[in-house]
Design an enzyme around this catalytic site. Sequence first.
Site, PDB file in Angstrom:
ATOM      1  N   ASP A 335     -13.770   3.054  66.807  1.00 48.95           N
ATOM      2  CA  ASP A 335     -13.003   4.067  66.091  1.00 48.95           C
ATOM      3  C   ASP A 335     -12.272   3.325  64.963  1.00 48.95           C
ATOM      4  O   ASP A 335     -12.053   2.117  65.064  1.00 48.95           O
ATOM      5  CB  ASP A 335     -12.002   4.713  67.056  1.00 48.95           C
ATOM      6  CG  ASP A 335     -10.984   5.577  66.344  1.00 48.95           C
ATOM      7  OD1 ASP A 335     -11.410   6.435  65.553  1.00 48.95           O
ATOM      8  OD2 ASP A 335      -9.778   5.386  66.573  1.00 48.95           O
ATOM      9  N   ASP A 534      -8.835   4.697  70.866  1.00 52.13           N
ATOM     10  CA  ASP A 534      -7.467   4.767  71.373  1.00 52.13           C
ATOM     11  C   ASP A 534      -6.901   6.177  71.473  1.00 52.13           C
ATOM     12  O   ASP A 534      -5.823   6.367  72.009  1.00 52.13           O
ATOM     13  CB  ASP A 534      -6.538   3.923  70.502  1.00 52.13           C
ATOM     14  CG  ASP A 534      -6.348   4.537  69.112  1.00 52.13           C
ATOM     15  OD1 ASP A 534      -7.284   5.230  68.651  1.00 52.13           O
ATOM     16  OD2 ASP A 534      -5.291   4.326  68.500  1.00 52.13           O
ATOM     17  N   ASP A 538     -11.222  10.190  71.019  1.00 49.49           N
ATOM     18  CA  ASP A 538     -12.211   9.154  71.362  1.00 49.49           C
ATOM     19  C   ASP A 538     -12.685   9.262  72.803  1.00 49.49           C
ATOM     20  O   ASP A 538     -13.674   8.622  73.179  1.00 49.49           O
ATOM     21  CB  ASP A 538     -11.609   7.748  71.150  1.00 49.49           C
ATOM     22  CG  ASP A 538     -11.212   7.502  69.710  1.00 49.49           C
ATOM     23  OD1 ASP A 538     -11.971   7.915  68.824  1.00 49.49           O
ATOM     24  OD2 ASP A 538     -10.147   6.908  69.479  1.00 49.49           O
TER      25      ASP A 538
END
Length: 636
Positions: A335, A534, A538
């Site tokens: 990410d 995080d 996600d």
Amino acid sequence: MAELALAKTEVERHSVFKKVKPHAELIASVLCGILILTGWLLEFTNHDTTAIIVYVLSFIIGGYAKAKEGIEETIANKELNVEMLMIFAAIGSAIIGYWTEGAILIFIFAVSGALETYTMNKSFKEISSLMNLQPEEALRIHGGIEKRVHVSELIVGDHILIKPGERVPSDGKILKGITNIDEAAITGESIPVTKNIDDSVYAGTVNMTGSITVEITKPNSETLFQKIIQLVQNAQSEKSPSQLFIEKFEGTYVKVVLAIVALMMVLPHYVLGWDWTETFYRAMILLVVASPCALVASIMPATLSAISNGAKHGILFKGGVHLENLSHLKAIAFDKTGTLTKGKPVVTDIHIQDGEDHNDLLWKIASIENHSNHPLALSIVSHVKKHLNKELLHPETIEDMPGMGVKAIIGEEYWKIGKADFISGLKSNHKLIEKANLLASEGKTIVYVQINNRAVALIALKDVVREEASKAIKELNKLGVYSVMLTGDSEKTAKVIASESLVNEYVAECLPEEKVNQLIKLKERFKTVAMVGDGINDAPALATANVGIAMGEGTDVALETADVVLMKNDLPRIAEAIRLSKKMNTIIKQNIVFSLVVITLLISSNFLQILDLPYGVIGHEGSTILVILNSLRLLR
């Protein structure tokens, strides 16, 4: 008084027991060794009956823990195990008069058991120390009285006061006040969100500006802290595929060994002409040397040692299966916000209208922004302080406008700093608008400055790449792991961040569903794929990947979904975790090969009648201890 003394004695006794308990097996094995030495000396001085009594005591003290474990597991699983083989072998040795050898077998088996327990205790201690976090306190309001209480005392329906700069202790909704909340831990976005009455706030987020009164909507048991503790407990119990295979193999192997031993008690006498004593003696040696103690101990101590090692370095594994999978990793997806980037804005561009005093303007901007807790304001103040060695002034008046910006008066100047909609003099400044549009197209956030109805400057801020991101990617490339960045940002922003972080590939404008699709495609290309993230967005991708890796400052949803947690948000630790996984698998292979070679050599030597029971005991149990010691190398 007597009752008090008695209670004190009981507490002290309990305290001593608590300290001694983790070392009970080691103490028992040491006592067993002392008794064996005593028995040997008594036997040497012809006190045979006393020697036998001492040997029996050594059997009981040294073998109690393993015998208890073996019997309980046999009853529970209805499956014979290696502990039962050792019990049979020790009893068999005593039956044919080899008390010393039987006692030595128990002693070495007890030592190997103590080493395994030490490994487990060490692993638990290392991980628990990471989790030794102090839960937050909260300012609870009851009947108009404020009282600071431990977060564990909060219940659903309690009202708490959260001041600027404090972290939200539990999920709830705002009853009074307006503020900006930094929800980077929840959404992954670094720009704070304006919160009004009835809006939800979440544990782990930070109150940036105004004081708010919040009603608790979730109990303490569902906080991030409690979920991490649960992860630790799961990590201790979850077994790797290799361990599960060995345990299944153990049950079948034990039955085969007992069947062969039963045959060997009879066949050699009739087929090879051995006398009954020799036949039974060789059968007992076979029972000892064919037991798969070293083989069974090849995996679990290594896995626990590796989990412990990872914990010491800020890498929390939920179980051995995930640690084992890391060594097969071929690709890893990241990410962007809060993972590859810092998740906090920094000043990248400052554009000031011609005719303005550059340094004076920045000095006054920083002086105004210094009265705000907004991350953009803090970044601007920090940037100006680095470049101007000048003490900031205090505006005559200053007013915070939540969600818009700030108003101030300095001398005869009326200032506004904030969003475009907040700046009334912006529409006529086409040059400034053009510059702002260009910077915005690069994914930067724009803060505008107005003096007396004139837009005079803009400051662009951007979430920058972590310094360690490129280092982490380089380390992964060395390990042959392909890197991909998945982000919801625009193509332009994604391209810049991908270039700066050195990832091999990027996919822009990814919604959570699209991240899952991209993970599925990567798995088709590379087989074993990891995902690092995080935020809540996600979580689906973390669950889809073969190994989900969550940043430690991430949400409880991400932590719950992920298989590995980086407690210190240190990206290079990913490569370290992969190397640790590869090292663990190498040590496990060494242990298995060594165990099988030793068992084969000992069985062959026994059939050739060149192996005596003492050497069989030392060879077999010694190999078990060596295997465990080899596994303990992973603790370093």
